[in-house]
Design a protein around this motif. Structure first.
Motif, PDB file in Angstrom:
ATOM      1  N   ALA A 711      21.961 -38.956 -26.026  1.00 11.35           N
ATOM      2  CA  ALA A 711      23.204 -39.297 -25.296  1.00 11.35           C
ATOM      3  C   ALA A 711      24.361 -38.425 -25.762  1.00 11.35           C
ATOM      4  O   ALA A 711      25.230 -38.024 -24.955  1.00 11.35           O
ATOM      5  N   GLN A 712      24.383 -38.115 -27.057  1.00 14.46           N
ATOM      6  CA  GLN A 712      25.460 -37.249 -27.553  1.00 14.46           C
ATOM      7  C   GLN A 712      25.269 -35.809 -27.064  1.00 14.46           C
ATOM      8  O   GLN A 712      26.224 -35.119 -26.726  1.00 14.46           O
ATOM      9  N   ILE A 713      24.005 -35.379 -27.003  1.00 12.71           N
ATOM     10  CA  ILE A 713      23.740 -33.996 -26.595  1.00 12.71           C
ATOM     11  C   ILE A 713      24.115 -33.785 -25.138  1.00 12.71           C
ATOM     12  O   ILE A 713      24.753 -32.781 -24.778  1.00 12.71           O
ATOM     13  N   ASP A 714      23.707 -34.731 -24.277  1.00 10.65           N
ATOM     14  CA  ASP A 714      24.010 -34.510 -22.846  1.00 10.65           C
ATOM     15  C   ASP A 714      25.428 -34.921 -22.485  1.00 10.65           C
ATOM     16  O   ASP A 714      25.840 -34.846 -21.325  1.00 10.65           O
ATOM     17  N   SER A 716      26.820 -37.862 -22.338  1.00 10.00           N
ATOM     18  CA  SER A 716      27.050 -39.142 -21.648  1.00 10.00           C
ATOM     19  C   SER A 716      27.787 -40.121 -22.542  1.00 10.00           C
ATOM     20  O   SER A 716      28.405 -41.073 -22.044  1.00 10.00           O
ATOM     21  N   LEU A 717      27.685 -39.978 -23.876  1.00 13.13           N
ATOM     22  CA  LEU A 717      28.415 -40.846 -24.808  1.00 13.13           C
ATOM     23  C   LEU A 717      29.033 -39.972 -25.896  1.00 13.13           C
ATOM     24  O   LEU A 717      28.455 -38.961 -26.302  1.00 13.13           O
ATOM     25  N   ASP A 718      30.161 -40.438 -26.340  1.00 11.76           N
ATOM     26  CA  ASP A 718      30.747 -39.709 -27.472  1.00 11.76           C
ATOM     27  C   ASP A 718      30.075 -40.195 -28.735  1.00 11.76           C
ATOM     28  O   ASP A 718      29.353 -41.203 -28.757  1.00 11.76           O
ATOM     29  N   ALA A 719      30.297 -39.500 -29.819  1.00  9.02           N
ATOM     30  CA  ALA A 719      29.587 -39.773 -31.069  1.00  9.02           C
ATOM     31  C   ALA A 719      29.887 -41.159 -31.598  1.00  9.02           C
ATOM     32  O   ALA A 719      28.987 -41.891 -32.059  1.00  9.02           O
ATOM     33  N   ALA A 720      31.117 -41.595 -31.520  1.00  8.16           N
ATOM     34  CA  ALA A 720      31.489 -42.906 -32.074  1.00  8.16           C
ATOM     35  C   ALA A 720      30.809 -44.043 -31.306  1.00  8.16           C
ATOM     36  O   ALA A 720      30.263 -44.979 -31.903  1.00  8.16           O
ATOM     37  N   THR A 721      30.836 -43.924 -29.965  1.00 10.84           N
ATOM     38  CA  THR A 721      30.207 -44.984 -29.142  1.00 10.84           C
ATOM     39  C   THR A 721      28.699 -45.007 -29.369  1.00 10.84           C
ATOM     40  O   THR A 721      28.085 -46.082 -29.489  1.00 10.84           O
TER      41      THR A 721
END
Length: 995
Positions: A711-714, A716-721
């Motif tokens: 999710a972080q790579i694509d 779609s989500l930031d690292a914290a979430t």
């Protein structure tokens, strides 16, 4: 012994004469009349065939003449005018009277006009030979017969016109004759205007029908002319086996009965002989005599078709018992027996008179023999007078026998006393269980039989040393160190050692004059001890396998007449040798029994120790239960009042039987799988499967981490979430696994909400990328089946986190189920094991499934099977009962047989209490902590109130402080706390506070 019956000589001889005459007569009848019988039977068949041919010939002559007449008439009819002239009718009437004996000749024209000639017309005037009638159809279709009654010469006596309702064309014989265009024979039908029946033979001429009608009573007259036998019969039947006519001399076939039975099927007449004969016509050749057996009686039989034309098929049947045709043989046999009886009437009185005198002599000899049998040896007091040489010889032999017996009885009496004593000693030796008592008994008996002053007995020990073990009579010095059988010097100088080495009896007739070297030590010992020994016999004690185990020496035989020391006689030595052999066998048997008993006890204890050593979960249960059971049994045995006063173990064998049963009460646990007995957690199955589930949680956790990184790579989500979501998921998985791990321990009851959470957790999925069939055994693969094939068809496969799969079910064989239910009342689970993960984790109490708990309880069945098949000796027959009932309850709720109070013996109830109390108090079980004594007593008391254990034994257990004695021997000090037994006794006044 089978009882033998006897008869007086005179009676027996007379009976034998009668038997001889009767036997010879029987042989004569069998040999001579038997051959004559065969010839008579053959003659009977030939005579019957002649009779049958004659009868069938008469029948054929009657029927064929009618058929020829009808055929001739059929050919002549076309030559005459349609309705015949007066002259033609008269000519036709004359041929009818001359050529046929039929009752009626009929000509029916197509318009239903009928011309008939009737022989016997009951309405004809006196003097009329026949009636000629013409049936005419009137214009209104009414019908009138113009009848004329004629004398034999054809002249008319009278004429009449008779109105009648008659339709010839509607009759069966008319219609079938027109249809077939050939002669037709009808079935029996009523005669118009008459009560009797007739059969009609008809033929077609163009559209005209000519017929001949024969009443059945004419058939009866034909049969009555046949010469049948007294028990025979001649009958005519149709194709439906209906009776048409019959002739028999039996009273059952009167005229009235024949009319009643006519046209009835033979099967309805309840005559099995006629029915069987009629049915046999389908199998027997026509016109040939056959011999058939009906209801055990042989019959001669022949049959013949009455007239082979279209229509009803009639058969004439002739039947005669073979005995009617062979009466000559029966008469000859009767005459022979009459002659025999007359001969017996002459011979029997002669035989009786001739044997009378001999009988009186034999009776006198019998009476004297009876006196001899009562040991009365007085000589014969009457002369033997008989003309029979053998009887005289018998009398002389009898007198010789009396004399021989009288001279030998005294000697035999002395011998029998010795034999009785020897046999009695042998019987008593069997009962001797104390070794020293046995030795003393043998030596005393030997001294008594030989009438000797004393004796000694020496036995060989394991070190080949002869040890003095018993003495009698003379005062012998104290036993020394024994005689070494390996010593060369002793082998030559010692009487006892020489006896053992040689294995033969050594007799000393006079110790002072006997110079043999083997008496050297014996002389010295006699001189030193001061014993007055003159004669002796030294006997080896040999076992059946010829081993010498000792020596018996008897000293100084005493002459019963003079009271002086004498030499031992050959008979005395023989008796002593027999006694020595009996003693050897008794000693060996006693030794063998002791060694066998020790071996059995050792094996029993070894088996109990093996069961205890098999699993730490059983601790020292098999060793401690017998100790506790014996404590309680001793108190019950000692009870002299109350319900247990009548109980006792009366012999050592009964105690041993109970002790053996106690040691073997759990021997069936050797069949219990260790992974079930030692199952510490719910997922244990040889190893703890919690590790498999933990690995699946690791997979789920890794999947969550992978999803976060993706999710972080694509973007779609930031690292914290993403990290926060992963942390929540990781925490959730940790909580779920902790719940599963807590449930797996099974230390407390499963809560309903935990079970619900567990099932929700189980629905989570994970991906399996590898074929789950690889590396499996054949048996595992067979359980995977089609379900595994489907899940592996397309990998990766989605799997539930926790599952109950088909291969988790281990089936129980039908044979195994039958073995567990045959004779037992235990509910057998459907499956042997259920290894399903959800199923095991949801166990409500403990760590065992119902299947595993049954598997452990099943040990009692195996215990019973093993012990019942062990074939214990009679004094241990109740071992299976004592060992196999410790899980029964007096209220019938126990297992494996559900026995109730009256079915459980006191030893069985003792075993139940001992088994339960040991398990409650044991401190060496890894699956539970040690309970204090007071808590164990309270639990046992609750079981008493529920009817699980015997209340009287429980009260005795407390009153006699058995619980305390056991506790001080086997319980840790910290377990032994104060117990107020008055709280638990049925009658507290009988108890005292104890701690």
């Amino acid at each position: 012994m089978t009882r033998q019956y006897s008869l007086p000589f005179q009676v027996l001889t007379t009976l034998r004469v009668a038997a001889l005459v009767l036997t010879l007569t029987g042989i004569f009848l069998w040999f001579v009349l038997g051959r004559v019988q065969d010839q008579i039977e053959q003659s009977a068949r030939e005579n019957f065939q002649v009779f049958a041919n004659s009868a069938f010939g008469e029948l054929d002559e009657l029927t064929q003449s009618r058929l020829r007449y009808l055929n001739t008439l059929s050919k002549l009819l076309p030559m005459f005018p349609d309705r015949f002239s007066e002259a033609t009718r008269n000519a036709l009437a004359q041929t009818f009277l001359k050529e046929t004996g039929q009752n009626a000749l009929t000509v029916v024209w197509p318009d239903d006009t009928e011309l008939y000639f009737l022989r016997r017309d009951i309405e004809a005037p006196t003097g009329a030979a026949y009636t000629m009638g013409l049936l005419q159809v009137q214009a209104d279709d009414s019908r009138v017969i113009s009848a004329s009654y004629h004398r034999i010469d054809g002249s008319v006596i009278a004429r009449r016109r008779i109105p009648i309702d008659l339709y010839p064309s509607r009759s069966e014989w008319h219609q079938n004759a027109l249809r077939l265009n050939e002669p037709y024979l009808s079935s029996p039908h009523p005669i118009p205007g008459r009560d009797n029946l007739a059969m009609t033979l008809s033929a077609r001429v163009n559209q005209t029908v000519v017929s001949l009608t024969t009443p059945l009573d004419m058939i009866d007259k034909l049969l009555q002319h046949l010469p049948i036998s007294s028990n025979g019969a001649a009958l005519i039947i149709d194709e439906q086996l209906r009776l048409i006519a019959i002739h028999s001399q039996s009273p059952a076939w009167s005229r009235a009965n024949i009319e009643t039975a006519r046209m009835e099927a033979l099967t309805n007449l309840k005559n099995p002989v006629l029915t069987a004969a009629a049915l046999a016509t389908d199998k027997l050749a026509e016109n040939e005599t056959s011999l058939i057996t009906i209801r055990g009686t042989p019959y001669l039989m022949a049959w013949h078709s009455m007239l082979k034309v279209k229509g009803t098929q009639y058969k004439m049947l002739l039947l005669s018992p073979l005995s009617d045709m062979s009466q000559v043989t029966a008469n000859a046999r009767r005459d022979a027996w009459l002659i025999t009886l007359a001969l017996l009437a002459i011979l029997l009185p002669l035989s009786w008179w001739g044997t009378g005198r001999m009988t009186r002599v034999l009776q006198a000899l019998v009476k004297h023999s009876q006196r001899v049998g009562r040991m009365d040896f007085e000589p014969l007091n009457f002369p033997l007078q008989s003309n029979v040489r053998e009887v005289k010889a018998l009398g002389l032999a009898h007198e010789s026998m009396r004399y021989a017996l009288s001279t030998r009885v005294e000697a035999q009496t002395r011998v029998s006393r010795h034999l009785e004593r020897l046999v009695g000693i042998g019987v008593s030796l069997v009962d001797k269980k104390d070794r020293q008592h046995l030795l003393d008994t043998v030596l005393d008996a030997a001294r008594e039989i030989a009438a000797a002053e004393g004796g000694v007995l020496l036995l060989r020990d394991d070190d080949n040393i002869l040890q003095l073990v018993a003495t009698t009579g003379l005062i012998f010095p104290k036993a020394g160190p024994g005689l070494d059988l390996k010593s060369p010097q002793l082998q030559h100088e010692s009487l006892a050692v020489s006896t053992v080495i040689s294995g033969t009896t050594i007799v000393v007739d006079d110790i002072e004059t006997d110079t043999r070297e083997l008496l050297t030590i014996w002389r010295r010992q006699v001189a030193e001890s001061g014993l007055q020994v003159q004669t002796a016999v030294s006997l080896p004690m040999r076992t059946p396998d010829r081993r010498v185990i000792g020596v018996m020496q008897i000293l100084n035989a005493i002459d019963p007449d003079t009271g002086q020391v004498t030499r031992f006689s050959a008979s005395q030595i023989s008796y002593l040798e027999s006694l020595a052999a009996q003693a050897s066998v008794a000693l060996e048997n006693q030794k063998l029994i002791i060694s066998q008993s020790r071996l059995l006890d050792t094996l029993v204890r070894t088996l109990g120790d093996a069961v205890d050593a098999k699993s730490a979960y059983t601790g020292r249960h098999c060793a401690r239960v017998p100790e506790l059971a014996l404590m309680l049994a001793e108190e019950a045995h000692a009870a002299d009042s109350g319900p247990l006063a009548g109980f006792a173990f009366n012999t050592e064998d009964e105690w041993r039987e109970f002790r053996t049963g106690a040691w073997l009460h759990d021997c069936g646990k050797i069949t219990s799988p260790e992974h079930v007995m030692d199952k510490a957690t719910k997922l244990d199955m040889v190893y703890n499967r919690i590790h498999e589930i933990a690995l699946r949680f690791e997979v789920l956790l890794r999947d969550a981490r992978t999803e976060t990184l993706l999710a972080q790579i694509d973007g779609s989500l930031d690292a914290a979430t993403a990290d926060a979501r992963f942390s929540r998921r990781a925490e959730e998985l940790q909580e779920q696994f902790a719940l599963i791990a807590r449930c797996n321990v099974g230390s407390e009851k499963m809560a309903a909400e935990d079970i619900a959470k567990l099932r929700v957790i189980a629905t989570q999925n994970w991906l399996r990328h590898f074929d789950d069939r690889l590396g499996l055994s054949h048996e595992e693969l067979s359980r995977h089946g089609d379900a595994s094939d489907a899940s592996n068809a397309s990998l990766p496969a989605v799997e539930a986190l926790l599952t109950d799969k088909c291969w988790h079910l281990i089936e129980r064989s039908t044979e195994a189920t039958r073995a567990l239910t045959d004779g037992f009342r235990m509910t057998v689970p459907e499956y042997l094991y259920k290894h399903g993960e959800i199923y095991n984790l949801c166990i409500e109490y403990g760590t065992l499934t119902a299947e595993e708990r049954f598997k452990i309880n099943e040990h009692i069945i195996h215990t019973i099977r093993m012990l019942e098949g062990a074939q214990f000796p009679p004094h241990l027959q109740r071992v299976p009962e004592y060992a196999g009932t410790h899980h029964e309850a007096i209220n019938g709720s126990g297992y494996p047989r559900g026995l109730k109070n009256e079915q459980l013996s006191i030893p069985a109830r003792i075993m139940a209490i001992a088994d339960i109390f040991e398990a409650l108090t044991a401190a060496d079980r890894p699956y539970k902590t040690a309970k204090p004594l007071s808590e164990c007593i309270a639990i046992l008391h609750r079981m008493k109130l529920k009817g699980h254990i015997d209340p009287d034994l429980f009260d005795l257990f407390l009153r006699r402080s058995v619980h305390l004695r056991y506790a001080h021997r086997f319980l840790a000090k910290e377990q032994i706390d104060a117990v107020n037994i008055t709280l638990y006794l049925s009658n507290p006044a009988d108890g005292v506070a104890a701690s």
